[in-house]
Design a protein around this motif. Structure first.
Motif, PDB file in Angstrom:
ATOM      1  N   TYR A   1      47.997  45.326  37.723  1.00 40.91           N
ATOM      2  CA  TYR A   1      46.894  44.302  37.995  1.00 40.91           C
ATOM      3  C   TYR A   1      46.235  44.027  36.660  1.00 40.91           C
ATOM      4  O   TYR A   1      46.043  42.972  36.198  1.00 40.91           O
ATOM      5  CB  TYR A   1      45.939  44.650  38.934  1.00 40.91           C
ATOM      6  CG  TYR A   1      44.936  43.476  39.115  1.00 40.91           C
ATOM      7  CD1 TYR A   1      45.312  42.208  39.818  1.00 40.91           C
ATOM      8  CD2 TYR A   1      43.742  43.917  38.855  1.00 40.91           C
ATOM      9  CE1 TYR A   1      44.125  41.247  39.599  1.00 40.91           C
ATOM     10  CE2 TYR A   1      42.484  43.052  38.688  1.00 40.91           C
ATOM     11  CZ  TYR A   1      42.849  41.572  39.314  1.00 40.91           C
ATOM     12  OH  TYR A   1      41.724  40.719  39.323  1.00 40.91           O
ATOM     13  N   ARG A   2      45.418  45.056  36.165  1.00 35.15           N
ATOM     14  CA  ARG A   2      44.555  45.010  34.957  1.00 35.15           C
ATOM     15  C   ARG A   2      45.157  44.345  33.371  1.00 35.15           C
ATOM     16  O   ARG A   2      44.776  43.259  33.213  1.00 35.15           O
ATOM     17  CB  ARG A   2      43.569  46.256  34.792  1.00 35.15           C
ATOM     18  CG  ARG A   2      42.726  46.449  35.765  1.00 35.15           C
ATOM     19  CD  ARG A   2      41.847  47.730  35.636  1.00 35.15           C
ATOM     20  NE  ARG A   2      41.369  47.613  34.490  1.00 35.15           N
ATOM     21  CZ  ARG A   2      40.615  48.673  33.786  1.00 35.15           C
ATOM     22  NH1 ARG A   2      40.790  50.090  34.447  1.00 35.15           N
ATOM     23  NH2 ARG A   2      39.776  48.626  32.820  1.00 35.15           N
ATOM     24  N   GLN A   3      46.101  45.132  33.355  1.00 36.22           N
ATOM     25  CA  GLN A   3      46.660  44.908  31.758  1.00 36.22           C
ATOM     26  C   GLN A   3      47.808  43.765  31.920  1.00 36.22           C
ATOM     27  O   GLN A   3      47.909  43.271  31.018  1.00 36.22           O
ATOM     28  CB  GLN A   3      47.234  46.002  31.251  1.00 36.22           C
ATOM     29  CG  GLN A   3      46.097  47.329  30.978  1.00 36.22           C
ATOM     30  CD  GLN A   3      45.222  46.819  29.931  1.00 36.22           C
ATOM     31  OE1 GLN A   3      45.356  45.679  29.308  1.00 36.22           O
ATOM     32  NE2 GLN A   3      44.374  47.558  29.567  1.00 36.22           N
ATOM     33  N   HIS A   4      48.554  43.762  33.049  1.00 33.68           N
ATOM     34  CA  HIS A   4      49.839  42.932  32.951  1.00 33.68           C
ATOM     35  C   HIS A   4      49.587  41.700  33.688  1.00 33.68           C
ATOM     36  O   HIS A   4      49.964  40.748  33.227  1.00 33.68           O
ATOM     37  CB  HIS A   4      51.159  43.823  33.857  1.00 33.68           C
ATOM     38  CG  HIS A   4      51.534  44.765  32.739  1.00 33.68           C
ATOM     39  ND1 HIS A   4      52.288  44.770  31.599  1.00 33.68           N
ATOM     40  CD2 HIS A   4      51.429  46.277  33.019  1.00 33.68           C
ATOM     41  CE1 HIS A   4      52.575  45.874  30.982  1.00 33.68           C
ATOM     42  NE2 HIS A   4      51.856  46.904  31.876  1.00 33.68           N
ATOM     43  N   LEU A   5      49.096  41.602  34.859  1.00 32.08           N
ATOM     44  CA  LEU A   5      48.694  40.483  35.855  1.00 32.08           C
ATOM     45  C   LEU A   5      47.517  39.781  35.035  1.00 32.08           C
ATOM     46  O   LEU A   5      47.564  38.423  34.484  1.00 32.08           O
ATOM     47  CB  LEU A   5      48.605  40.649  37.098  1.00 32.08           C
ATOM     48  CG  LEU A   5      48.189  39.214  37.653  1.00 32.08           C
ATOM     49  CD1 LEU A   5      49.396  38.542  37.764  1.00 32.08           C
ATOM     50  CD2 LEU A   5      47.986  39.670  39.501  1.00 32.08           C
ATOM     51  N   LEU A   6      46.449  40.485  35.005  1.00 33.00           N
ATOM     52  CA  LEU A   6      45.085  39.729  34.735  1.00 33.00           C
ATOM     53  C   LEU A   6      44.925  39.402  33.155  1.00 33.00           C
ATOM     54  O   LEU A   6      44.700  38.410  32.695  1.00 33.00           O
ATOM     55  CB  LEU A   6      44.056  40.563  34.963  1.00 33.00           C
ATOM     56  CG  LEU A   6      42.513  40.115  34.863  1.00 33.00           C
ATOM     57  CD1 LEU A   6      42.285  38.842  35.902  1.00 33.00           C
ATOM     58  CD2 LEU A   6      41.373  40.968  35.230  1.00 33.00           C
ATOM     59  N   ARG A   7      45.324  40.372  32.331  1.00 36.02           N
ATOM     60  CA  ARG A   7      45.194  40.270  30.733  1.00 36.02           C
ATOM     61  C   ARG A   7      46.417  39.852  29.977  1.00 36.02           C
ATOM     62  O   ARG A   7      46.183  39.413  28.944  1.00 36.02           O
ATOM     63  CB  ARG A   7      44.409  41.695  30.416  1.00 36.02           C
ATOM     64  CG  ARG A   7      43.228  42.106  30.927  1.00 36.02           C
ATOM     65  CD  ARG A   7      42.839  43.429  30.564  1.00 36.02           C
ATOM     66  NE  ARG A   7      41.668  43.881  31.020  1.00 36.02           N
ATOM     67  CZ  ARG A   7      41.069  45.242  31.088  1.00 36.02           C
ATOM     68  NH1 ARG A   7      41.598  46.240  30.378  1.00 36.02           N
ATOM     69  NH2 ARG A   7      39.588  45.172  31.558  1.00 36.02           N
ATOM     70  N   SER A   8      47.401  39.769  30.650  1.00 36.54           N
ATOM     71  CA  SER A   8      48.671  39.495  30.120  1.00 36.54           C
ATOM     72  C   SER A   8      49.221  37.983  30.741  1.00 36.54           C
ATOM     73  O   SER A   8      48.970  37.018  30.094  1.00 36.54           O
ATOM     74  CB  SER A   8      49.704  40.368  29.882  1.00 36.54           C
ATOM     75  OG  SER A   8      49.409  41.490  29.326  1.00 36.54           O
ATOM     76  N   VAL A   9      49.772  38.059  31.807  1.00 36.30           N
ATOM     77  CA  VAL A   9      50.370  36.874  32.436  1.00 36.30           C
ATOM     78  C   VAL A   9      49.449  35.938  32.489  1.00 36.30           C
ATOM     79  O   VAL A   9      49.395  34.765  32.358  1.00 36.30           O
ATOM     80  CB  VAL A   9      51.457  37.336  33.586  1.00 36.30           C
ATOM     81  CG1 VAL A   9      51.593  36.032  34.376  1.00 36.30           C
ATOM     82  CG2 VAL A   9      52.405  38.187  33.028  1.00 36.30           C
ATOM     83  N   LEU A  10      48.367  35.909  33.314  1.00 37.73           N
ATOM     84  CA  LEU A  10      47.262  35.073  33.778  1.00 37.73           C
ATOM     85  C   LEU A  10      46.707  34.636  32.504  1.00 37.73           C
ATOM     86  O   LEU A  10      46.456  33.194  32.302  1.00 37.73           O
ATOM     87  CB  LEU A  10      46.217  35.660  34.671  1.00 37.73           C
ATOM     88  CG  LEU A  10      46.704  35.953  36.089  1.00 37.73           C
ATOM     89  CD1 LEU A  10      45.657  36.542  36.964  1.00 37.73           C
ATOM     90  CD2 LEU A  10      47.540  34.850  36.735  1.00 37.73           C
ATOM     91  N   ALA A  11      46.532  35.401  31.402  1.00 35.36           N
ATOM     92  CA  ALA A  11      45.734  34.936  30.185  1.00 35.36           C
ATOM     93  C   ALA A  11      46.789  34.131  29.512  1.00 35.36           C
ATOM     94  O   ALA A  11      46.502  33.047  28.771  1.00 35.36           O
ATOM     95  CB  ALA A  11      45.500  36.168  29.261  1.00 35.36           C
TER      96      ALA A  11
END
Length: 383
Positions: free
Chosen positions: A19-29
């Motif tokens: 969640y934190r690194q891959h979804l929130l800070r990567s894909v959503l960014a």
């Protein structure tokens, strides 16, 4: 130019890292910035399809971030041709089977490490991916950290002269869970669930060492379970069956010796949670997650050993900070962008399943070295 869309099945994003690194800070960014910039000047936008076992968590996460696509049915997600890329951030124990399904479905694969629970399993994935003609990549996030990017710049410039040695310290005190909640999930301390600091960190150390200083040729290691009892997320006591510390010497190509300590049972007396000191004939450097300090040969002081007198000079003040000389993006996001370009525009991405195999091989060798009390020599890895 028109913006293309790349569908991504994201499995395991309800976990902390996913969640934190891959979804929130990567894909959503990446979505927020308008997609990934391609070499021809066009962009490709990411369309995530969230997959997990907990329907309520997925629904809540999707609603929080304005996403509409999620499912608990991995087979259905992999059967949708609108999503040609599969990402896996599940527990190691269940990752291999899911990746096989994705390969069989003809999907390109991007995954957290370890890619499998054994060298044999990881090699099988590499062979399957090669036979299926799907592109594959393994997360190598630490190579994209500002401190290590600065260190790579120093290596490439010849700053060190002949590199002699690397010394690394990683870790912090993870609370047992009885009087303060632990900062890491309890499965990390159960070998039967894929836990253990050797399995976790030696995969990282392998790619850091081979990409900065040279491939690992041999390892001598000692692992330990310093804290035998811990408390899980529900407050129940359990016995730790996995190692929580590992102390290792790695022999690299070119004669470089690397000593790396990894521990979840150490209190931090460093500027950052991980630091690498590199010593060479022309200079030395100390790099962490963000900072990097150097001491060239020309300004190296002349310490004299005298235990009878209190030291009056500040050794830390004798080092010079390496400037940023640029902007550094989130390391996970930077590699996501690199892999997306690899999938869409066929640009280079060397961190494939075989790189993942080498990481698992080093972890297995470290555990074997500790169990048998001997130095383990590593051979070549090929599909």
């Amino acid at each position: 130019m028109a913006v293309r869309t790349l569908g991504v099945v994201m499995n395991g994003v309800t976990g902390r890292m996913g969640y934190r690194q891959h979804l929130l800070r990567s894909v959503l960014a990446i979505r927020e910035q308008g997609g990934v910039l391609l070499p021809d000047g066009s962009r490709v936008q990411l369309d995530p399809l969230l997959v997990g076992r907990n329907e309520d968590k997925l629904a809540e996460m999707a609603k929080l971030h304005g996403l509409t696509k999620w499912t608990t049915d991995l087979d259905a997600a992999l059967g949708d041709d609108a999503y040609p890329l599969y990402f896996d951030a599940q527990l190691t124990a269940v990752r291999e089977k899911s990746i096989i399904k994705a390969i069989d479905a003809g999907r390109h694969i991007y995954t957290e490490k370890p890619v499998a629970e054994s060298v044999e399993g990881a090699l099988d994935l590499a062979r399957r991916a090669a036979a299926a003609g799907v592109k594959n990549g393994v997360v190598h996030d630490k190579l994209y950290l500002p401190g290590l990017l600065k260190l790579k710049r120093l290596v490439d410039s010849g700053f060190f002269g002949r590199i002699l040695s690397v010394r690394g310290e990683f870790g912090y005190w993870v609370f047992e869970g009885d009087w303060q909640p632990a900062q890491r999930p309890s499965w990390n301390y159960r070998a039967e669930d894929g836990g253990g600091i050797t399995v976790d960190m030696f995969c990282h150390w392998n790619y850091v060492l081979e990409n900065l200083f040279g491939a690992v040729q041999a390892v001598t290691a000692r692992t330990a379970t310093h804290i035998p009892a811990r408390w899980d997320e529900k407050g129940a006591e359990y016995q730790a069956t996995a190692d929580d510390a590992a102390y290792a010497i790695f022999e690299l190509t070119g004669g470089v010796i690397a000593q790396l300590n990894s521990s979840w049972c150490v209190r931090v007396h460093r500027d950052e949670l991980v630091e690498f000191q590199v010593d060479g004939t022309h200079g030395s450097a100390v790099a962490g997650l963000h900072g990097c300090r150097i001491q060239p040969r020309e300004v190296t002081p002349r310490p004299v050993w005298n235990p009878d007198l209190r030291e009056t000079q500040s050794f830390r003040d004798q080092w010079q900070e390496v400037p940023d000389n640029g902007e550094f993006d989130n390391g996970f996001k930077a590699q996501w962008e690199q892999f997306v370009r690899h999938v869409v525009a066929d640009t280079p991405h060397p961190y494939d399943f075989l790189a993942g195999v080498r990481g698992i091989r080093l972890a297995e060798a470290g555990l074997k070295s500790s169990d048998e009390g001997k130095r383990i020599v590593l051979g070549d890895v090929a599909v």
